[in-house]
Design a protein around this motif. Structure first.
Motif, PDB file in Angstrom:
ATOM      1  N   GLY A 141      46.660  16.451   8.380  1.00 26.25           N
ATOM      2  CA  GLY A 141      45.714  16.427   9.488  1.00 26.25           C
ATOM      3  C   GLY A 141      45.573  15.041  10.064  1.00 26.25           C
ATOM      4  N   ILE A 142      44.939  14.983  11.201  1.00 25.62           N
ATOM      5  CA  ILE A 142      44.650  13.697  11.814  1.00 25.62           C
ATOM      6  C   ILE A 142      43.300  13.782  12.513  1.00 25.62           C
ATOM      7  CG2 ILE A 142      45.846  14.232  13.990  1.00 25.62           C
ATOM      8  CD1 ILE A 142      46.652  11.204  13.977  1.00 25.62           C
ATOM      9  N   ARG A 143      42.568  12.696  12.427  1.00 29.31           N
ATOM     10  CA  ARG A 143      41.257  12.593  13.059  1.00 29.31           C
ATOM     11  C   ARG A 143      41.283  11.400  14.013  1.00 29.31           C
ATOM     12  NH1 ARG A 143      36.345  14.725  11.472  1.00 29.31           N
ATOM     13  NH2 ARG A 143      34.492  13.734  12.420  1.00 29.31           N
ATOM     14  N   VAL A 144      40.711  11.569  15.195  1.00 33.25           N
ATOM     15  CA  VAL A 144      40.643  10.508  16.190  1.00 33.25           C
ATOM     16  C   VAL A 144      39.173  10.255  16.500  1.00 33.25           C
ATOM     17  CG1 VAL A 144      41.365   9.730  18.469  1.00 33.25           C
ATOM     18  CG2 VAL A 144      42.827  11.280  17.167  1.00 33.25           C
ATOM     19  N   GLU A 145      38.763   8.991  16.440  1.00 36.94           N
ATOM     20  CA  GLU A 145      37.378   8.636  16.733  1.00 36.94           C
ATOM     21  C   GLU A 145      37.339   7.498  17.750  1.00 36.94           C
ATOM     22  OE1 GLU A 145      35.140   9.885  12.565  1.00 36.94           O
ATOM     23  OE2 GLU A 145      35.003   7.831  13.318  1.00 36.94           O
TER      24      GLU A 145
ATOM     25  N   SER B 286      37.463  13.960  17.120  1.00 42.79           N
ATOM     26  CA  SER B 286      38.118  15.270  17.110  1.00 42.79           C
ATOM     27  C   SER B 286      39.163  15.268  16.001  1.00 42.79           C
ATOM     28  CB  SER B 286      38.766  15.581  18.460  1.00 42.79           C
ATOM     29  OG  SER B 286      39.776  14.633  18.759  1.00 42.79           O
ATOM     30  N   TYR B 287      39.496  16.444  15.511  1.00 41.35           N
ATOM     31  CA  TYR B 287      40.471  16.519  14.427  1.00 41.35           C
ATOM     32  C   TYR B 287      41.252  17.831  14.488  1.00 41.35           C
ATOM     33  CZ  TYR B 287      37.579  19.906  11.885  1.00 41.35           C
ATOM     34  OH  TYR B 287      36.878  21.026  11.521  1.00 41.35           O
ATOM     35  N   VAL B 288      42.409  17.805  13.862  1.00 42.51           N
ATOM     36  CA  VAL B 288      43.194  19.012  13.630  1.00 42.51           C
ATOM     37  C   VAL B 288      43.733  18.929  12.209  1.00 42.51           C
ATOM     38  CG1 VAL B 288      45.259  17.926  14.634  1.00 42.51           C
ATOM     39  CG2 VAL B 288      45.169  20.418  14.367  1.00 42.51           C
ATOM     40  N   SER B 289      43.654  20.028  11.487  1.00 36.58           N
ATOM     41  CA  SER B 289      44.080  20.056  10.089  1.00 36.58           C
ATOM     42  C   SER B 289      44.773  21.381   9.802  1.00 36.58           C
ATOM     43  CB  SER B 289      42.872  19.884   9.158  1.00 36.58           C
ATOM     44  OG  SER B 289      43.259  19.987   7.800  1.00 36.58           O
ATOM     45  N   LEU B 290      45.842  21.315   9.054  1.00 31.74           N
ATOM     46  CA  LEU B 290      46.594  22.512   8.681  1.00 31.74           C
ATOM     47  C   LEU B 290      46.885  22.474   7.189  1.00 31.74           C
ATOM     48  CD1 LEU B 290      48.275  25.059   9.547  1.00 31.74           C
ATOM     49  CD2 LEU B 290      50.240  23.524   9.674  1.00 31.74           C
ATOM     50  N   ASP B 291      46.558  23.541   6.479  1.00 32.70           N
ATOM     51  CA  ASP B 291      46.952  23.630   5.071  1.00 32.70           C
ATOM     52  C   ASP B 291      47.692  24.933   4.838  1.00 32.70           C
ATOM     53  OD1 ASP B 291      44.835  25.605   3.641  1.00 32.70           O
ATOM     54  OD2 ASP B 291      43.814  24.418   5.171  1.00 32.70           O
ATOM     55  N   LYS B 292      48.642  24.875   3.915  1.00 34.10           N
ATOM     56  CA  LYS B 292      49.534  26.018   3.689  1.00 34.10           C
ATOM     57  C   LYS B 292      50.006  26.020   2.245  1.00 34.10           C
ATOM     58  CE  LYS B 292      53.838  28.062   5.438  1.00 34.10           C
ATOM     59  NZ  LYS B 292      53.263  29.396   5.656  1.00 34.10           N
ATOM     60  N   THR B 293      50.133  27.201   1.691  1.00 39.24           N
ATOM     61  CA  THR B 293      50.672  27.390   0.354  1.00 39.24           C
ATOM     62  C   THR B 293      52.084  27.967   0.460  1.00 39.24           C
ATOM     63  OG1 THR B 293      48.470  27.789  -0.564  1.00 39.24           O
ATOM     64  CG2 THR B 293      50.343  28.511  -1.875  1.00 39.24           C
ATOM     65  N   PHE B 294      53.031  27.312  -0.215  1.00 41.62           N
ATOM     66  CA  PHE B 294      54.414  27.750  -0.205  1.00 41.62           C
ATOM     67  C   PHE B 294      54.790  28.320  -1.569  1.00 41.62           C
ATOM     68  CE2 PHE B 294      54.047  24.354   2.871  1.00 41.62           C
ATOM     69  CZ  PHE B 294      54.738  24.834   3.975  1.00 41.62           C
ATOM     70  N   LYS B 295      55.250  29.539  -1.571  1.00 44.95           N
ATOM     71  CA  LYS B 295      55.781  30.169  -2.789  1.00 44.95           C
ATOM     72  C   LYS B 295      54.810  30.069  -3.959  1.00 44.95           C
ATOM     73  CE  LYS B 295      60.587  29.355  -1.450  1.00 44.95           C
ATOM     74  NZ  LYS B 295      61.890  28.755  -1.819  1.00 44.95           N
ATOM     75  N   GLU B 296      53.530  30.154  -3.675  1.00 49.44           N
ATOM     76  CA  GLU B 296      52.448  30.203  -4.655  1.00 49.44           C
ATOM     77  C   GLU B 296      52.243  28.903  -5.435  1.00 49.44           C
ATOM     78  OE1 GLU B 296      52.986  33.496  -7.234  1.00 49.44           O
ATOM     79  OE2 GLU B 296      52.690  34.997  -5.652  1.00 49.44           O
ATOM     80  N   LYS B 297      53.265  28.081  -5.597  1.00 45.45           N
ATOM     81  CA  LYS B 297      53.160  26.890  -6.438  1.00 45.45           C
ATOM     82  C   LYS B 297      52.921  25.612  -5.648  1.00 45.45           C
ATOM     83  CE  LYS B 297      55.922  28.510 -10.355  1.00 45.45           C
ATOM     84  NZ  LYS B 297      57.073  28.193 -11.233  1.00 45.45           N
ATOM     85  N   ASN B 298      53.241  25.598  -4.354  1.00 41.15           N
ATOM     86  CA  ASN B 298      53.161  24.385  -3.557  1.00 41.15           C
ATOM     87  C   ASN B 298      52.048  24.498  -2.518  1.00 41.15           C
ATOM     88  OD1 ASN B 298      55.712  23.123  -4.637  1.00 41.15           O
ATOM     89  ND2 ASN B 298      56.551  25.007  -3.767  1.00 41.15           N
TER      90      ASN B 298
ATOM     91  N   PHE C  51      42.602   5.974  14.687  1.00 42.61           N
ATOM     92  CA  PHE C  51      43.271   7.176  14.206  1.00 42.61           C
ATOM     93  C   PHE C  51      43.204   7.200  12.679  1.00 42.61           C
ATOM     94  CE2 PHE C  51      44.994   6.334  18.336  1.00 42.61           C
ATOM     95  CZ  PHE C  51      45.184   7.585  18.913  1.00 42.61           C
ATOM     96  N   PHE C  52      42.934   8.375  12.132  1.00 36.48           N
ATOM     97  CA  PHE C  52      42.772   8.522  10.687  1.00 36.48           C
ATOM     98  C   PHE C  52      43.629   9.693  10.191  1.00 36.48           C
ATOM     99  CE2 PHE C  52      38.904   6.817  12.541  1.00 36.48           C
ATOM    100  CZ  PHE C  52      38.742   5.641  11.816  1.00 36.48           C
ATOM    101  N   PRO C  53      44.902   9.421   9.881  1.00 36.63           N
ATOM    102  CA  PRO C  53      45.761  10.492   9.348  1.00 36.63           C
ATOM    103  C   PRO C  53      45.451  10.759   7.887  1.00 36.63           C
ATOM    104  CG  PRO C  53      46.971   8.435   9.451  1.00 36.63           C
ATOM    105  CD  PRO C  53      45.626   8.156  10.062  1.00 36.63           C
ATOM    106  N   SER C  54      45.772  11.956   7.433  1.00 35.93           N
ATOM    107  CA  SER C  54      45.632  12.312   6.015  1.00 35.93           C
ATOM    108  C   SER C  54      46.699  13.332   5.664  1.00 35.93           C
ATOM    109  CB  SER C  54      44.235  12.874   5.728  1.00 35.93           C
ATOM    110  OG  SER C  54      44.015  14.067   6.443  1.00 35.93           O
TER     111      SER C  54
END
Length: 789
Positions: A499-503, A482-494, A525-528
């Protein structure tokens, strides 16, 4: 780890869900999704408030609007080169789905030419480096292997294995894991025409949404869209080698569809004659014995594969797809060897080895996938994948000694393998606010593999089963992830992605001969994490960390015993454990130049070791110590002149093995360089000049010498570019030769392998269609265990 998971979920769900969004799907008049269309939303009351984005590969877009700005009147505009601009004024006080937006083509525009000129050859999008094949000389007249061989930072070895930084990669087709590996994947890529490849995405940092087995990076081959009615692409390649050896690669691919569905299929085949000469010196240090063998191996390989698929758009919210892929490989080989046996420097005896064998390797794979667009911000995807493979191997080894010092013998080996795997995966994607996206997923994989080996030795007048080498082995493995991942853009430049994956892995290894079993159950556990910042309009800086796992292949887990000669055997090891890899990277992009610093550490590294028992040398793989690699990577791709295109890549890395006592061994710094030059003679004719060089390198108990080669090719198009003729001369100076050395405390081997590397290739490609566009789609596979067959 619990705290880490808590903060990930807390941060994810603490984001405000009250923002309004504007979403939609942009297509042309033939219902083909338009990628990279510009979408702008301007506040009519506050002119400087402008929101914008570009459409994704499937034509969709989502733009968040701050709640405090609503309700207000907005001007929505959508534009793309070669199409009329679409615009509409709306009052927005809630989330709005504009659904399907159709752009009308400008009749006076030559769309394909204009689009190509606007897209740079190399672009960086979030955590991916994109090589736009259709904006390079590789856009026609090449196969998939040649395209990858000339893709920045991607390396292809002599066996057509695809590598990044000396590590095997995971290959995706349109975002899906390819239902092939090894020879099957190489055959597929060799029959894939570059006319069908839109771009190559290179991802060196693995996200949590990818399988933890993606250790060496990810290559995503994006194929071009199909056409309405009927389209077909036929290819025939002929390879001429010395002494009458040859190869033939015929293939045909076709598709037919309408606006709502697409049916596609293909047949790939290869007939290949191969010859390889190997010289092997073995030194038994403590016994003062030296064995030298010279082996000539001839083989004929016949490979056939097919693919049939259907993609159906049920309605605007649901899509369904099904695909069946099959591959059938048969190999016949014969090997003649002469062995010289020295004792204290004097020739003790001379032996002749003759091996005859055949291998049948057949696989069938089925894929079913469904996607549900719950709303403009929510999507649910489900994948079901099933694979079944059968492999049968037979060989007979005859050894005759000239002086009779050792007894003559005849041995036969029959091994059968049957593998069943299936995978079920569900992914949920939610678009949040301020360019944020949340991904959740769960996956279950089941593997069941039976292996049997029946060795026999001849004792006049019959063959007798050798009970000491007899084996019957079963391997079952269940992986729940199972995994959860979040991506976000801050102020257009960042841009930030975490995320983390568990197997959880549960396996059971059963030895039917010994009536014993070994059970293992472990959770990993496989963080990224990935961060990038756009410094200027032409430069970007990024940093990443990820953890992955490399499970031993099923072949290494076998109980197989392969006889090289009476004094040298290769063994499988069913007790191998997985390796865990930690990867760090810092990269910088400036215009067309890409530079990266990387560090990789592999724990519980799997390495092959020779050991002696009763004057016999056995080669077997074990988990031992760690492998460390760090270095610098550089690539660039651009037009030097209007008639001269250059693609250049290089790396410099230091590699070492560290044993359990923290002793560093086998240290060496390696340089790798490759260059592809295309010289345009006129509109229909060009010449390629490419080459590569790799300096000496080392691994645990392994040292390899340098190797290099230069290739030259001539290409010409006919019939309004519908037909392409390409003639290649590989390894012009016949310089490719592979030499290596393995040093152990009481045993040393020196090997020299020479294949037929200088040969002529003639390739003809012809394309025909009705020049209408349609729905584009391919089915996806989530069965990563297929790659371990």
């Amino acid at each position: 780890m619990k705290r880490f998971l808590f903060f990930v979920f807390f941060f994810t769900f603490s984001i405000c869900f009250s923002q309004n969004t504007v979403s939609g799907l942009v297509v042309d008049t033939n219902n083909v999704p338009i990628e990279f269309a510009n979408v702008f939303i301007q506040n009519k009351e506050v002119k400087d408030k402008v929101f914008g984005t570009t459409t994704a590969a499937n034509g969709t877009f989502v733009i968040p609007l701050n709640t405090k700005d609503a309700p207000n009147t907005y001007q929505i505009s959508i534009s793309f080169v070669g199409f009329e601009t679409w615009s509409e004024t709306r009052s927005i006080d809630r989330a709005i789905d504009l659904k399907r937006i159709v752009l009308q083509e400008k009749s006076s525009e030559l769309e394909e030419v204009i689009i190509t000129s606007k897209i740079p050859t190399i672009t960086k999008v979030q955590d991916r480096l994109i090589f736009n094949v259709q904006n390079s000389p590789l856009k026609s007249g090449y196969d998939g292997i040649e395209v990858l061989r000339n893709t920045p930072n991607v390396w292809v070895d002599e066996n057509d294995n695809v590598l990044i930084r000396n590590e095997a990669v995971t290959v995706l087709i349109n975002g899906q894991k390819a239902n092939m590996s090894g020879d099957h994947l190489a055959t597929y890529l060799a029959n894939l025409n570059s006319e069908k490849i839109k771009s190559i995405e290179i991802q060196t940092s693995k996200g949590a949404n990818r399988d933890a087995t993606s250790t060496g990076g990810i290559i995503n081959i994006i194929l071009k869209e199909k056409v309405v009615g009927f389209k077909s692409l036929a290819n025939l390649s002929y390879v001429h080698k010395r002494d009458g050896y040859y190869s033939l690669y015929p293939s045909i691919n076709a598709s037919y569809g309408t606006e709502k569905w697409n049916m596609y299929g293909g047949y790939n085949s290869s007939i290949r004659d191969a010859y390889v000469k190997t010289t092997n010196d073995v030194y038994f240090n403590a016994l003062h014995r030296h064995n030298q063998s010279v082996r000539d191996k001839e083989s004929q390989v016949n490979k056939n594969s097919f693919k049939l698929g259907l993609v159906r758009e049920i309605n605007e919210k649901h899509n369904l797809g099904v695909e069946v892929f099959g591959s059938f490989n048969a190999t016949d080989f014969s090997e003649k060897g002469t062995a010289f046996y020295y004792l204290d420097g004097d020739l003790n005896d001379k032996g002749f080895n003759n091996t005859l064998g055949d291998t049948d390797n057949n696989n069938i794979n089925g894929v079913l996938n469904h996607s549900w667009k719950i709303s403009s911000n929510d999507k649910l995807s489900t994948f079901v994948d099933y694979s079944y493979g059968v492999s049968k191997n037979k060989s007979e080894v005859t050894t005759v000694y000239e002086e009779g010092t050792y007894p003559n013998n005849i041995n036969t080996y029959h091994s059968d393998t049957e593998t069943t795997t299936y995978a079920v995966q569900t992914d949920y994607t939610k678009t949040l606010t301020d360019d944020a996206k949340l991904e959740l997923g769960v996956k279950f994989t089941y593997s069941d593999r039976d292996n049997s080996l029946v060795p026999r030795y001849f004792e006049d007048p019959d063959f007798i089963i050798d009970t000491d080498q007899l084996s019957d082995f079963n391997y079952k493995e269940n992986v729940l992830a199972s995994y959860v991942s979040l991506d976000k853009t801050f102020k257009e430049k960042n841009y930030f992605k975490i995320g983390i994956r568990v197997e959880n892995t549960d396996l059971n290894k059963t030895n039917y001969i010994a009536n014993s079993s070994i059970k293992q159950n472990y959770t990993s556990f496989f963080p990224s994490i990935y961060f990038s910042r756009k410094l200027t309009t032409e430069s970007n800086l990024s940093a990443s960390y990820s953890r992955s796992i490399r499970r031993p292949s099923f072949r290494d887990l076998n109980n197989d015993i392969i006889k090289i000669n009476d004094f040298q055997f290769v063994l499988g090891n069913p007790d191998l454990q997985p390796q865990f890899i930690d990867k760090y990277e810092l990269s910088y992009q400036l215009k067309k130049n890409n530079i990266a610093l990387f560090y990789t550490k592999t724990n519980d590294a799997i390495n092959g070791v020779y050991f002696l028992e009763d004057d016999i040398a056995y080669y077997k793989k074990f988990n031992a110590g760690s492998q460390i690699q760090y270095g610098l990577e550089y690539s660039t791709s651009y037009k030097i002149k209007d008639w001269w295109y250059l693609n250049f890549s290089s790396y410099l890395f230091h590699r070492k093995f560290v044993d359990e006592e923290e002793n560093a061994m086998f240290e060496k710094t390696t340089l790798g360089i490759k260059a592809y030059n295309n010289f345009k003679i006129n509109k229909t004719t060009s010449i390629d000049l490419s080459g590569r060089y790799t300096s000496p390198r080392s691994d645990a108990f392994f040292e390899a010498s340098e190797y290099y080669n230069i290739d030259i090719a001539f290409k010409k198009t006919f019939l309004q570019k519908k037909m392409t003729l390409r003639v290649d001369l590989k390894d012009v100076f016949n310089s490719l030769e592979y030499r290596n050395r393995r040093v152990f405390s009481n045993y040393t081997t020196v090997a020299n392998t020479k294949l037929i590397t200088r040969y002529l290739v003639v390739r003809v490609t012809y394309s025909f269609s009705n020049n209408k566009k349609i729905l584009s789609g391919k089915n996806k596979s989530k069965n990563d265990n297929y790659n371990r067959l």
